[in-house]
Write a protein that holds these residues in place. Structure first.
Motif, PDB file in Angstrom:
ATOM      1  N   ALA A 108      70.757  22.634   7.190  1.00  0.00           N
ATOM      2  CA  ALA A 108      71.672  21.490   7.196  1.00  0.00           C
ATOM      3  C   ALA A 108      71.602  20.730   8.512  1.00  0.00           C
ATOM      4  CB  ALA A 108      73.103  21.968   6.934  1.00  0.00           C
ATOM      5  N   ALA A 109      71.359  21.466   9.612  1.00  0.00           N
ATOM      6  CA  ALA A 109      71.303  20.833  10.927  1.00  0.00           C
ATOM      7  C   ALA A 109      69.904  20.317  11.269  1.00  0.00           C
ATOM      8  CB  ALA A 109      71.764  21.823  11.996  1.00  0.00           C
ATOM      9  N   GLY A 110      68.940  20.543  10.396  1.00  0.00           N
ATOM     10  CA  GLY A 110      67.572  20.109  10.675  1.00  0.00           C
ATOM     11  C   GLY A 110      66.892  20.941  11.744  1.00  0.00           C
ATOM     12  N   VAL A 111      67.307  22.193  11.898  1.00  0.00           N
ATOM     13  CA  VAL A 111      66.743  23.092  12.907  1.00  0.00           C
ATOM     14  C   VAL A 111      65.618  23.911  12.276  1.00  0.00           C
ATOM     15  CG1 VAL A 111      67.224  25.089  14.376  1.00  0.00           C
ATOM     16  CG2 VAL A 111      68.895  23.224  14.219  1.00  0.00           C
ATOM     17  N   ASP A 112      64.442  23.890  12.886  1.00  0.00           N
ATOM     18  CA  ASP A 112      63.304  24.595  12.300  1.00  0.00           C
ATOM     19  C   ASP A 112      62.638  25.581  13.259  1.00  0.00           C
ATOM     20  OD1 ASP A 112      62.044  22.899  14.069  1.00  0.00           O
ATOM     21  OD2 ASP A 112      60.871  21.822  12.555  1.00  0.00           O
ATOM     22  N   ASN A 113      63.312  25.903  14.368  1.00  0.00           N
ATOM     23  CA  ASN A 113      62.696  26.819  15.334  1.00  0.00           C
ATOM     24  C   ASN A 113      63.434  28.153  15.437  1.00  0.00           C
ATOM     25  OD1 ASN A 113      64.921  25.611  16.557  1.00  0.00           O
ATOM     26  ND2 ASN A 113      64.003  25.560  18.599  1.00  0.00           N
ATOM     27  N   ILE A 114      64.126  28.542  14.343  1.00  0.00           N
ATOM     28  CA  ILE A 114      64.781  29.846  14.279  1.00  0.00           C
ATOM     29  C   ILE A 114      64.102  30.685  13.213  1.00  0.00           C
ATOM     30  CG2 ILE A 114      66.908  31.124  13.814  1.00  0.00           C
ATOM     31  CD1 ILE A 114      68.506  28.690  14.668  1.00  0.00           C
ATOM     32  N   ASP A 115      63.700  31.886  13.582  1.00  0.00           N
ATOM     33  CA  ASP A 115      63.145  32.850  12.634  1.00  0.00           C
ATOM     34  C   ASP A 115      64.172  33.961  12.481  1.00  0.00           C
ATOM     35  OD1 ASP A 115      61.404  34.322  11.001  1.00  0.00           O
ATOM     36  OD2 ASP A 115      60.639  35.429  12.728  1.00  0.00           O
ATOM     37  N   ALA A 116      64.774  34.081  11.297  1.00  0.00           N
ATOM     38  CA  ALA A 116      65.840  35.052  11.068  1.00  0.00           C
ATOM     39  C   ALA A 116      65.324  36.211  10.231  1.00  0.00           C
ATOM     40  CB  ALA A 116      67.014  34.384  10.364  1.00  0.00           C
ATOM     41  N   VAL A 117      65.526  37.432  10.717  1.00  0.00           N
ATOM     42  CA  VAL A 117      65.054  38.617   9.996  1.00  0.00           C
ATOM     43  C   VAL A 117      66.141  39.684   9.963  1.00  0.00           C
ATOM     44  CG1 VAL A 117      62.647  38.221  10.635  1.00  0.00           C
ATOM     45  CG2 VAL A 117      64.069  39.681  12.069  1.00  0.00           C
ATOM     46  N   THR A 118      66.148  40.439   8.879  1.00  0.00           N
ATOM     47  CA  THR A 118      67.063  41.573   8.747  1.00  0.00           C
ATOM     48  C   THR A 118      66.471  42.757   9.506  1.00  0.00           C
ATOM     49  OG1 THR A 118      67.693  40.800   6.541  1.00  0.00           O
ATOM     50  CG2 THR A 118      68.288  43.056   7.133  1.00  0.00           C
ATOM     51  N   GLY A 119      67.306  43.411  10.324  1.00  0.00           N
ATOM     52  CA  GLY A 119      66.792  44.531  11.092  1.00  0.00           C
ATOM     53  C   GLY A 119      67.878  45.247  11.859  1.00  0.00           C
ATOM     54  N   ASP A 120      67.463  46.261  12.582  1.00  0.00           N
ATOM     55  CA  ASP A 120      68.340  47.145  13.336  1.00  0.00           C
ATOM     56  C   ASP A 120      68.185  46.853  14.825  1.00  0.00           C
ATOM     57  OD1 ASP A 120      69.738  49.215  14.530  1.00  0.00           O
ATOM     58  OD2 ASP A 120      68.682  50.826  13.462  1.00  0.00           O
ATOM     59  N   GLY A 121      69.283  46.504  15.481  1.00  0.00           N
ATOM     60  CA  GLY A 121      69.231  46.216  16.908  1.00  0.00           C
ATOM     61  C   GLY A 121      68.895  47.417  17.763  1.00  0.00           C
ATOM     62  N   GLN A 122      68.940  48.612  17.186  1.00  0.00           N
ATOM     63  CA  GLN A 122      68.577  49.825  17.911  1.00  0.00           C
ATOM     64  C   GLN A 122      67.088  50.149  17.765  1.00  0.00           C
ATOM     65  OE1 GLN A 122      72.532  52.443  17.098  1.00  0.00           O
ATOM     66  NE2 GLN A 122      71.511  51.543  15.337  1.00  0.00           N
ATOM     67  N   GLN A 123      66.391  49.357  16.952  1.00  0.00           N
ATOM     68  CA  GLN A 123      64.940  49.535  16.756  1.00  0.00           C
ATOM     69  C   GLN A 123      64.349  48.165  16.454  1.00  0.00           C
ATOM     70  OE1 GLN A 123      63.977  52.527  13.862  1.00  0.00           O
ATOM     71  NE2 GLN A 123      61.787  52.481  14.318  1.00  0.00           N
ATOM     72  N   LEU A 124      64.188  47.374  17.476  1.00  0.00           N
ATOM     73  CA  LEU A 124      63.784  45.982  17.298  1.00  0.00           C
ATOM     74  C   LEU A 124      62.328  45.861  16.841  1.00  0.00           C
ATOM     75  CD1 LEU A 124      65.481  44.456  20.472  1.00  0.00           C
ATOM     76  CD2 LEU A 124      66.254  44.243  18.099  1.00  0.00           C
TER      77      LEU A 124
END
Length: 271
Positions: free
Chosen positions: A86-102
């Motif tokens: 919606a904001a026209g942002v295309d430089n974010i890569d979002a992934v599901t994961g565990d912050g204790q094992q990046l």
């Protein structure tokens, strides 16, 4: 492992849409402050751990080259993706994961953040160590955690209202000196994760609501503690608790009056 239900994805996934709305008001000022403290450059690669609906990621994306957003709730990340589109942002890569094992290599990022996420990790030491591992030498991390309830009138009002909803078994949370509510512990844990030049500072935000109904709506639709509380009751039981909570807020919140909430922001650098 932690027995804290907020260490699991379920309650966060349940309130993803409402949390995004609440975060825009409550969390965004802290995210903005964290970015000021880290001061990443325009060509920086930034990591947002426990990114939720992207409160910090979306701000960072306006300032830096690349943002990697990780969360254990796919529902939260779907909200983030919709907001980015919606904001026209295309430089974010979002992934599901565990912050204790990046799922990233050593030294990939110039700055890393965990806003009100690492504080819930079952293994915080692993969380700090992983942030340190994925930063380049000289990279900076900012981690936030809520201050004790007695430093945050908003938090005190919320928890007192929840206790009013469960008068038989409810009790106010006590300050845990072995958690990140203790700034000395916060600094110690971040240093143990490998960081140097660690500074923990307070940041306070004041919020206002037009009336108690608006405050309750935000808490019920976007508050993970309320979502956890809700799971213990059937429909009739929850309706009764809701009435008690709403009544408490009506009696104890003056419409339009400011409520302060305070967090600790810890800043550390990788040597």
């Amino acid at each position: 492992m932690s027995g804290n239900p907020l260490s699991t994805a379920a309650p966060w996934s349940t309130i993803a849409v409402g949390y995004a709305e609440m975060a825009e008001k409550m969390m965004r000022p802290f995210a903005a402050r964290a970015l000021e403290l880290a001061a990443p450059g325009a060509d920086a690669r930034v990591l947002d751990v426990a990114a939720g609906p992207g409160t910090l990621s979306l701000l960072a994306a306006q300032q830096v080259s690349k943002v990697r957003a990780l969360d254990f709730s796919t529902e939260m990340l779907e909200v983030l993706r919709r907001k980015a589109t919606a904001a026209g942002v295309d430089n974010i890569d979002a992934v599901t994961g565990d912050g204790q094992q990046l799922p990233y290599g050593d030294g990939e990022f110039d700055a890393a953040f965990s806003m009100f996420g690492l504080m819930f990790f079952p293994d915080r030491s692993r969380g700090f160590a992983e942030l340190h591992r994925v930063l380049r030498p000289g990279g900076v991390a900012v981690v936030s955690s809520w201050a004790p309830m007695d430093e945050s009138p908003l938090a005190e009002l919320i928890f007192r209202a929840m206790v009013a909803g469960t008068p038989a078994e409810g009790k106010l949370p006590e300050t845990d000196m072995f958690s990140l509510q203790n700034p000395e512990r916060f600094e110690t844990e971040m240093r143990a994760g490998g960081f140097g030049e660690v500074i923990v500072q307070r940041h306070t935000v004041e919020l206002t609501y037009p009336d108690s109904a608006a405050l309750y709506r935000e808490l019920s639709e976007g508050g993970a503690p309320m979502a956890v509380m809700r799971t213990g009751f059937d429909e009739a039981g929850w309706a009764a608790r809701t009435a008690l909570i709403e009544n408490y807020l009506r009696e104890n919140y003056i419409p339009g009056s400011p409520l302060a909430t305070t967090a600790f922001l810890a800043v550390g650098r990788k040597d």
